[in-house]
Design an enzyme around this catalytic site. Sequence first.
Site, PDB file in Angstrom:
ATOM      1  N   GLU A 158     -88.601  33.935  83.590  1.00 21.42           N
ATOM      2  CA  GLU A 158     -88.592  34.514  84.938  1.00 21.42           C
ATOM      3  C   GLU A 158     -87.433  33.952  85.761  1.00 21.42           C
ATOM      4  O   GLU A 158     -86.960  34.583  86.694  1.00 21.42           O
ATOM      5  CB  GLU A 158     -89.948  34.247  85.625  1.00 21.42           C
ATOM      6  CG  GLU A 158     -90.252  35.266  86.704  1.00 21.42           C
ATOM      7  CD  GLU A 158     -91.684  35.180  87.238  1.00 21.42           C
ATOM      8  OE1 GLU A 158     -92.322  34.112  87.131  1.00 21.42           O
ATOM      9  OE2 GLU A 158     -92.156  36.194  87.771  1.00 21.42           O
ATOM     10  N   HIS A 179     -96.557  29.642  59.148  1.00 21.94           N
ATOM     11  CA  HIS A 179     -97.149  30.705  58.336  1.00 21.94           C
ATOM     12  C   HIS A 179     -97.166  32.019  59.100  1.00 21.94           C
ATOM     13  O   HIS A 179     -97.963  32.910  58.804  1.00 21.94           O
ATOM     14  CB  HIS A 179     -98.558  30.296  57.898  1.00 21.94           C
ATOM     15  CG  HIS A 179     -98.526  29.026  57.089  1.00 21.94           C
ATOM     16  ND1 HIS A 179     -98.445  29.019  55.717  1.00 21.94           N
ATOM     17  CD2 HIS A 179     -98.480  27.727  57.480  1.00 21.94           C
ATOM     18  CE1 HIS A 179     -98.371  27.765  55.288  1.00 21.94           C
ATOM     19  NE2 HIS A 179     -98.396  26.961  56.343  1.00 21.94           N
ATOM     20  N   LYS A 194     -94.602  46.070  91.090  1.00 22.61           N
ATOM     21  CA  LYS A 194     -95.631  45.747  92.108  1.00 22.61           C
ATOM     22  C   LYS A 194     -95.731  46.884  93.117  1.00 22.61           C
ATOM     23  O   LYS A 194     -96.827  47.300  93.500  1.00 22.61           O
ATOM     24  CB  LYS A 194     -95.191  44.491  92.886  1.00 22.61           C
ATOM     25  CG  LYS A 194     -95.581  43.182  92.282  1.00 22.61           C
ATOM     26  CD  LYS A 194     -95.316  42.095  93.319  1.00 22.61           C
ATOM     27  CE  LYS A 194     -95.199  40.736  92.685  1.00 22.61           C
ATOM     28  NZ  LYS A 194     -94.774  39.714  93.622  1.00 22.61           N
TER      29      LYS A 194
HETATM   30  O1  PA5 Z   1     -93.137  31.960  89.407  1.00 26.30           O
HETATM   31  C1  PA5 Z   1     -93.441  32.804  90.231  1.00 26.30           C
HETATM   32  O2  PA5 Z   1     -92.984  32.820  91.378  1.00 26.30           O
HETATM   33  C2  PA5 Z   1     -94.439  33.876  89.869  1.00 26.30           C
HETATM   34  O3  PA5 Z   1     -94.760  33.877  88.517  1.00 26.30           O
HETATM   35  C3  PA5 Z   1     -95.707  33.662  90.670  1.00 26.30           C
HETATM   36  O4  PA5 Z   1     -96.276  32.440  90.341  1.00 26.30           O
HETATM   37  C4  PA5 Z   1     -96.713  34.796  90.436  1.00 26.30           C
HETATM   38  O5  PA5 Z   1     -96.113  36.041  90.642  1.00 26.30           O
HETATM   39  C5  PA5 Z   1     -97.897  34.634  91.362  1.00 26.30           C
HETATM   40  O6  PA5 Z   1     -97.449  34.621  92.670  1.00 26.30           O
HETATM   41  P1  PA5 Z   1     -98.291  33.949  93.810  1.00 26.30           P
HETATM   42  O7  PA5 Z   1     -98.378  32.500  93.525  1.00 26.30           O
HETATM   43  O8  PA5 Z   1     -97.526  34.235  95.064  1.00 26.30           O
HETATM   44  O9  PA5 Z   1     -99.626  34.607  93.796  1.00 26.30           O
END
Ligand code: PA5
Length: 459
Positions: free
Chosen positions: A289, A314, A428
């Site tokens: 990410e 494996h 989203k």
């Molecule tokens: O790393 C990130 O920013 C995302 O993976 C968030 O953790 C995820 O989208 C959840 O978001 P939030 O903590 O605002 O609910």
Amino acid sequence: MTLSIDYTNMLSPVLVGGILDVDWQEQQQRFPRVRKELVDQYELGRLGFLDLPANTALPQQVREAAAWAQGKFDDVVVLGIGGSALGPIALRTALRPSGWNMLDAKARGGWPRLHVLDNVDPVTIAALLDRLDLARSLFLVTSKSGGTAETMAQYLVVRGRLEQEQLAAREHLVFITDPEKGALRAIARAEGIRALDIPANVGGRFSVLTAVGLLPAALIGIDTDALLAGAGDMAQRCATDDLRKSPAAVFAVLQWLADERYGRPVHVMMPYSDPLRDFAAWYVQLWAESLGKGRGDQWVGPTPIAALGATDQHSQVQLFMEGPQDKTVTFIAVGEEASDVTIPALHGDIPELAYLGGHRLGELLDIERRATAGALARRGRPNMTITIDRVDPWHLGALVMMLEIATIHAGTLYGVNPLDQPGVELGKQFTYAMLGRADAEQARQEWNLLPRPNPDHVV
Ligand code: PA5
């Protein structure tokens, strides 16, 4: 207490086709400028995760909440997704005995079970809620933004159940969220629900050393001070312009070089340790990410993969050995197993079994790791090995900090912002549009313009 990285098998000429000394030297020269970017970002207040080991207020909030909860609950449930879930899962798997939630209260030392609901699949959620004694359950609603659809849906379902059973929200809910912003913070203020802070400058995937990870950890008896101490020691160790002295820098630069100059964008993380299985999943999110981004008119970033030794020998190792030459493999080795088992010397007359007798399982696991690393190297497949003395809070904290700093360096090397995630936004918005959220009109229009399934192309 140590953490080391052996990257012999990444470099030429030991590894045929490995990273050339000229490239490695060039990056050593360049590294002070890469690190300056981290220092600049830190001074601008954007890298709050680096402050966490020295922060005293946040651990105090955690201690107070844990003290309030002590003895009241048999089950703690984290409601969260992404960075709000992967850290707590990794800590529980690494730092509590195997099968924690299946142990009885005595074997758990009186600490509660810890569940993490990191999805909205009704099958899982209904099954868990149906078997919990809600009167003895605590829900940690964890969301930095305080408005993530999946987490808010979970919260509403749980709150509905609490209301059905006439249980007071304030006694069964704790929020972990931004100190100022978001729906959760507003609800907490309005209703006096206990709420712990995720600092504004710490994003989800960098938040495991805030209350996001520390509160669930503290509630099941993990030494959170040691986690922070390990992280602090690693941050200090990485505060150097000498690339070869910083484990975070070594990891980031080798992975980036392997990708950008040697065509190896797939980065496998393969602990030889069941307790670290979920840590590899945590790393996958952090690396993916943070680094998979648009850069100008290009799309860049590595593809992380989680594997587990010896299990994946494996499953995936055939691909790593003979598939496309597009991967690096990082092993995590553990110096000392928490416990070991000697293999009995039975069937001495059957060669396929006799050689195992008298060895230990931990020894077998470690030998298999070394054998796999050697075999990969022999086939010109780059790999490195992170070794920690043992799986304990200090080493977990050090690993977390090392990979978080590495991610920032890698962001600089790839030329992307490792702190945002614009690529998840459109999906989203489309979700909001389909669920009828009032402020999603633009997304609704965009969604309606998308081609519908063509019956000729559906089989
Ligand atoms: O790393 C990130 O920013 C995302 O993976 C968030 O953790 C995820 O989208 C959840 O978001 P939030 O903590 O605002 O609910």
